[in-house]
Enzyme design. Structure first.
Site, PDB file in Angstrom:
ATOM      1  N   GLU A 126       0.671 -14.067  13.739  1.00 54.24           N
ATOM      2  CA  GLU A 126      -0.514 -14.023  12.890  1.00 54.24           C
ATOM      3  C   GLU A 126      -0.409 -15.033  11.753  1.00 54.24           C
ATOM      4  OE1 GLU A 126      -0.162 -10.330  10.043  1.00 54.24           O
ATOM      5  OE2 GLU A 126       0.787  -9.835  11.954  1.00 54.24           O
ATOM      6  N   HIS A 169       7.709  -8.594   7.318  1.00 53.91           N
ATOM      7  CA  HIS A 169       6.654  -8.908   6.351  1.00 53.91           C
ATOM      8  C   HIS A 169       5.950  -7.657   5.858  1.00 53.91           C
ATOM      9  CE1 HIS A 169       4.505  -8.568  10.196  1.00 53.91           C
ATOM     10  NE2 HIS A 169       3.451  -8.216   9.475  1.00 53.91           N
ATOM     11  N   HIS A 205       6.458  -7.604  14.142  1.00 59.21           N
ATOM     12  CA  HIS A 205       5.726  -7.562  15.407  1.00 59.21           C
ATOM     13  C   HIS A 205       6.539  -8.224  16.513  1.00 59.21           C
ATOM     14  CE1 HIS A 205       2.363  -6.287  13.029  1.00 59.21           C
ATOM     15  NE2 HIS A 205       2.290  -7.440  12.394  1.00 59.21           N
ATOM     16  N   ARG A 252       7.329  -0.385  12.221  1.00 63.79           N
ATOM     17  CA  ARG A 252       7.567  -0.187  10.794  1.00 63.79           C
ATOM     18  C   ARG A 252       9.057  -0.081  10.507  1.00 63.79           C
ATOM     19  NH1 ARG A 252       3.739   4.058  11.333  1.00 63.79           N
ATOM     20  NH2 ARG A 252       1.633   3.330  10.949  1.00 63.79           N
TER      21      ARG A 252
END
Length: 315
Positions: free
Chosen positions: A114, A171, A96, A191
């Site tokens: 996150e 991740h 991200h 991705r």
């Protein structure tokens, strides 16, 4: 408003989703339900208020029109998003962007940092967390050569673990893992790799190699976490993280807890049952419930035997 804000969950089907969100009492649309957005003001899936004078409005509308509920915090977007994720299959390996990259390339206010509280896992479950490239040039070369196994770093995980995933961290949530995720309110995902999977129409999902390489932390560095614990007002509290965007605690409640409210709190019940009492009313609580204690509530009491994840923006 002197009562809590109860939110209706938003359920989302995913190619890698499963059926275990039913364990939280959710009315899942299929056995490919991957996510419950429990507290969200994001345009891609904002919750509807289920109680009180604002019943039927969305959390997004409350943020826009009733900022007094949120301590008059500034910002165009509700800042946090809380989800439960059921990974019946491996999620794509992804990364991200940070706030700067998101603003410049996606015209959106937030990147995506996150964190995950591991709710459950299968014996062989692992996460992808980080990569083994020393330089960005090496990262690009390993991607060009499709050396995925050598590039991605797999780590074991256990129920009750807590994982911090700052923007730029490569991740993936592995097959068999269920998590509660607290994140910046962003839905931007790049991705790296998706195992060659195809969707229901027979198409492979898009990859975003250029953005993924550009956004990745190089070299990968594991964050150091301080999971401090203490008892306060009749509740055992564990601070899972306190960082720039959010502060997250786990509360183990056994009995009753009476607390003064400082700001607004996002609460997710992950185990047990009980109730919450404010001047505005009493609400029963069970596993899978998500609600907000707004800043307009001065005091509240929580009664029962429960584990609750409590999130807030870091002041």
């Amino acid at each position: 408003m002197n009562d809590i804000i109860v939110l209706e969950p938003v359920l989302m089907e995913k190619i890698w989703g499963g059926s275990r969100l039913k364990q939280f009492g959710y009315d899942t649309p299929s056995d490919k339900t991957g996510e419950c957005w429990g507290i969200s003001g994001h345009a891609h899936g904002t919750n509807v208020v289920a109680n009180g004078p604002y019943k039927g409005l969305t959390l997004r509308q409350l943020w826009e029109d009733h900022r007094e509920l949120f301590a008059n915090e500034e910002g165009d977007e509700f800042p946090l998003l809380v989800k439960i994720i059921d990974a019946q299959d491996d999620l794509s390996v992804q990364v991200h962007p940070d706030d700067t990259y998101a603003k410049e390339h996606e015209n959106y206010a937030f990147g995506k940092t996150e964190c995950w509280y591991i709710l459950d896992k299968e014996p062989s479950s692992e996460l992808v967390l980080g990569h083994n490239a020393s330089t960005r040039e090496e990262l690009q070369q390993m991607v060009d050569d499709q050396e995925w196994k050598a590039l991605f770093r797999s780590v074991p995980v256990e129920k009750g673990d807590f994982v911090y995933v700052p923007s730029g961290t490569v991740h993936a949530i592995g097959k068999g893992i269920m998590i509660l995720e607290i994140q910046q309110s962003s839905d931007i995902t790049y991705r790296f790799y998706d195992y060659g999977r195809k969707d229901t129409n027979g198409n492979e999902r898009d990859l975003h190699i250029k953005d993924s390489v550009a956004c990745s932390m190089v070299p990968h560095v594991d964050p150091v976490l301080d999971r401090s614990s203490w008892k306060e007002d009749g509740v055992a509290i564990e601070r899972l993280i306190q960082e720039h965007y959010f502060t997250v605690h786990k509360w183990d409640i056994n009995g009753n807890v009476v607390r003064e409210n400082r700001s607004y709190l996002l609460m997710s019940v992950i185990e047990g049952t009980g109730s919450v009492v404010t001047e505005g009313g009493t609400h029963t609580l069970k596993k899978g419930d998500h609600f907000i204690i707004p800043s307009t509530v001065a005091n509240y009491e929580i009664i029962g035997e429960m584990k609750v994840i409590v999130s807030e923006t870091t002041k």
